[in-house]
Design an enzyme around this catalytic site. Structure first.
Site, PDB file in Angstrom:
ATOM      1  N   SER A 146       0.852  -1.114   0.110  1.00 61.76           N
ATOM      2  CA  SER A 146       0.016   0.095   0.164  1.00 61.76           C
ATOM      3  C   SER A 146       0.874   1.184  -0.042  1.00 61.76           C
ATOM      4  CB  SER A 146      -0.762  -0.090   1.137  1.00 61.76           C
ATOM      5  OG  SER A 146      -2.037   0.970   1.036  1.00 61.76           O
ATOM      6  N   GLU A 391     -11.991   6.390   7.511  1.00 59.32           N
ATOM      7  CA  GLU A 391     -11.459   7.565   7.712  1.00 59.32           C
ATOM      8  C   GLU A 391      -9.930   7.578   7.083  1.00 59.32           C
ATOM      9  OE1 GLU A 391      -8.769   7.988   9.863  1.00 59.32           O
ATOM     10  OE2 GLU A 391      -8.743   5.816  10.165  1.00 59.32           O
TER      11      GLU A 391
END
Length: 546
Positions: A146, A391
């Site tokens: 990632s 979030e």
């Protein structure tokens, strides 16, 4: 966390990894038997580590690939395995290791032609499209850590529902991989890369064009094209550069790619808050390059290396991920008439309560789940969740017709949705958020970290509501103490305390000797700081005995 004195500044030669050395370490260094730091730890974001730290080396990947091959066989998955990789240096040797093991196990593998890169959402989408046709089920592997720094590597598994693997699957893969490591890889089947490519099991396809053309089923691409918006994209050197190029060409958009370099050192990045090179598209420091160009575009976008996250830049600056989630939900549920009235919104319990207010105003059902995108997979897969978001700037949503597009996070559709919102309404997402804040109040939100021992982290993850003795938080009566998510009853691995005007949540970090506290107040920054102070006191009191 103290801000590094070079945060937001361009990387220098001294900041860069030595790619040749790192690649050599992948093959030469071995995990030490019995050392927990060197073991496979397979969470929902897969296994991550670094070759230099003996935690992402050839033995790890051979063992993980063998464990996945066995797990899919056990579950009767006989269709192709879509294998994608991002642009991190360790993704290339790991990709080779995976192909050698899967082909030796007789697994049919589909990869991007010409040794290209494949984003996480493209793998998820390809799995879903394949399985919708019927026949033997497909699954996928994505080789990516990632947004982690350039020296890191990662590998994750997506089963036939297209989303991140659930804990019951990842635990089996982790345990089997560690058993194979402990046994000197005796149970690993492997052939050479040349043999794998000649075996007939590895098939190259263009995965880019079907994904690009399919976008018209989920985003109003015609509206974006018609509006003539000037769009900027900084791919941050990630796996979706070719995707953004083709999106611009295929839909005839006024889209400029401000940097199309792929460089495994990521030398073009600006340093993150802590002085590290980190391709975090939700960080103002890491995004300093694109932010400097924001006046040139109506909207600008960025993604992390595997394209499951999004960064939205308006002329006012980088949007707060929580703010954009609220805007996206508010827009989608008023502009997707084919979605049924019972279609719900999924949010993690550390996301902004602004979402709660927006969803309540829309008259929709809110499903609040623990942290982790895996909790949204089933809802997106069966169409009961129109939207699921975290979030940390990761989200996905349904196609116009209410069927799933990607059951993993999709940074590309979230960026294009920002363009659709701007094209259809004439206002960019930041302007929409400002209107929401006028209606529902402007929350002040923050996330902080505090040191914690392993014992304290374990204690925090096993809290019960009655262990919190406080009756008020920042002057307001406590209305709820949660250790399980209200949406699905699953343990949150920590604690959430709520009042009518704010809340905090505390949970152990999955990667560091620390715990995270998330706080929000609808009464302003000073009130939020008081919540933060009392949150630390409440958690410290609970952990004192650990």
């Amino acid at each position: 966390m103290a801000i590094h004195n070079r945060a937001g500044q361009p990387a220098q030669q001294s900041d860069l990894i030595n790619v040749a050395q790192l690649t050599a370490q992948y093959y030469v260094l071995k995990p030490e038997a019995g050392n927990a730091e060197h073991a496979v730890k397979f969470g929902t974001s897969g296994h991550r580590g670094s070759a230099a730290r003996h935690s992402f080396n050839e033995p790890h990947i051979l063992a993980i690939a063998q464990a996945i091959a066995e797990e899919r066989a056990k579950n009767g998955i006989t269709g192709p395995c879509y294998v994608g990789k991002d642009t991190h240096a360790l993704s290339e040797p790991a990709f080779i290791s995976v192909l050698e093991v899967l082909a030796a196990n007789g697994v049919d593998v589909i990869v991007q032609e010409n040794n290209g890169f494949t984003p996480t959402p493209a793998v998820s989408n390809a799995i879903l499209v394949h399985n919708k046709k019927g026949g033997p089920l497909a699954d996928g592997i994505v080789i990516t850590p990632s947004h982690n720094p350039p020296e890191d590597g990662g590998i994750k598994y997506n089963p036939p529902n297209g989303g991140p693997a659930d804990t019951n699957v990842t635990k089996v893969v982790e345990d089997r991989a560690n058993a194979l490591l402990a046994d000197g890889l005796k149970g690993v089947k492997r052939i050479s890369l040349d043999e794998a490519m000649a075996s007939g099991h590895v098939k190259e396809q263009d995965l880019v064009q079907p994904f690009v053309e399919g976008l018209a089923d989920i985003v109003d691409m015609a509206a974006i094209q018609k509006a003539g918006l000037t769009l900027g994209v900084d791919p941050l050197g990630g796996s979706g550069i070719e995707y953004w190029k083709r999106i611009g060409e295929y839909y005839n958009l006024n889209l400029t790619i401000v940097n199309d370099q792929v460089d495994q050192t990521f030398r073009f990045m600006h340093l993150d808050k802590d002085g590290a090179i980190r391709m975090d598209c939700s960080s103002e420091c890491a995004m300093a390059g694109l932010l400097a160009l924001r006046d040139k575009f109506d909207l600008a976008f960025a993604n992390d290396p595997d394209y499951d996250r999004h960064g939205i830049v308006t002329p006012a600056g980088l949007m707060n991920p929580n703010h954009y989630l609220a805007v996206a939900i508010n827009y989608l549920f008023q502009h997707r008439p084919q979605w049924g009235k019972d279609v719900a919104v999924g949010k993690t319990l550390v996301s902004s309560a602004m979402i709660d207010r927006v969803v309540n105003d829309l008259g929709r059902k809110l499903v609040e789940v623990p942290v982790g995108f895996k909790w949204f997979v089933d809802g997106l897969f069966d169409g009961s969740f129109g939207f699921g978001g975290e979030e940390s700037a990761g989200a996905s949503f349904l196609r116009f017709d209410g069927t799933p597009w990607s059951t993993d996070k999709d940074g590309i559709i979230m960026c294009l949705l920002a363009a659709e919102i701007t094209a259809v309404t004439g206002k960019n997402p930041q302007e929409h958020y400002n209107e929401l804040a006028k209606r529902f109040g402007a929350p002040s939100y923050n996330r902080l970290q505090a040191a914690a021992t392993s014992a304290q982290k374990a204690a925090l993850s096993k809290l019960s509501p009655e262990m919190v003795s406080a009756s008020t938080l920042a002057g307001d009566p406590i209305t709820a103490r949660l250790t399980a998510a209200p949406g699905n009853g699953a343990s949150i691995g920590g604690l959430k305390v709520m009042t009518d005007n704010g809340w905090f949540a505390a949970r152990p970090s999955g990667t560091e000797d620390a715990y995270k506290i998330y706080c929000e107040s609808f009464l302003g920054e000073e009130h939020r700081k008081q919540i933060e102070k009392e949150a630390v006191e409440i958690v410290s009191e609970v952990l004192k005995n650990a």
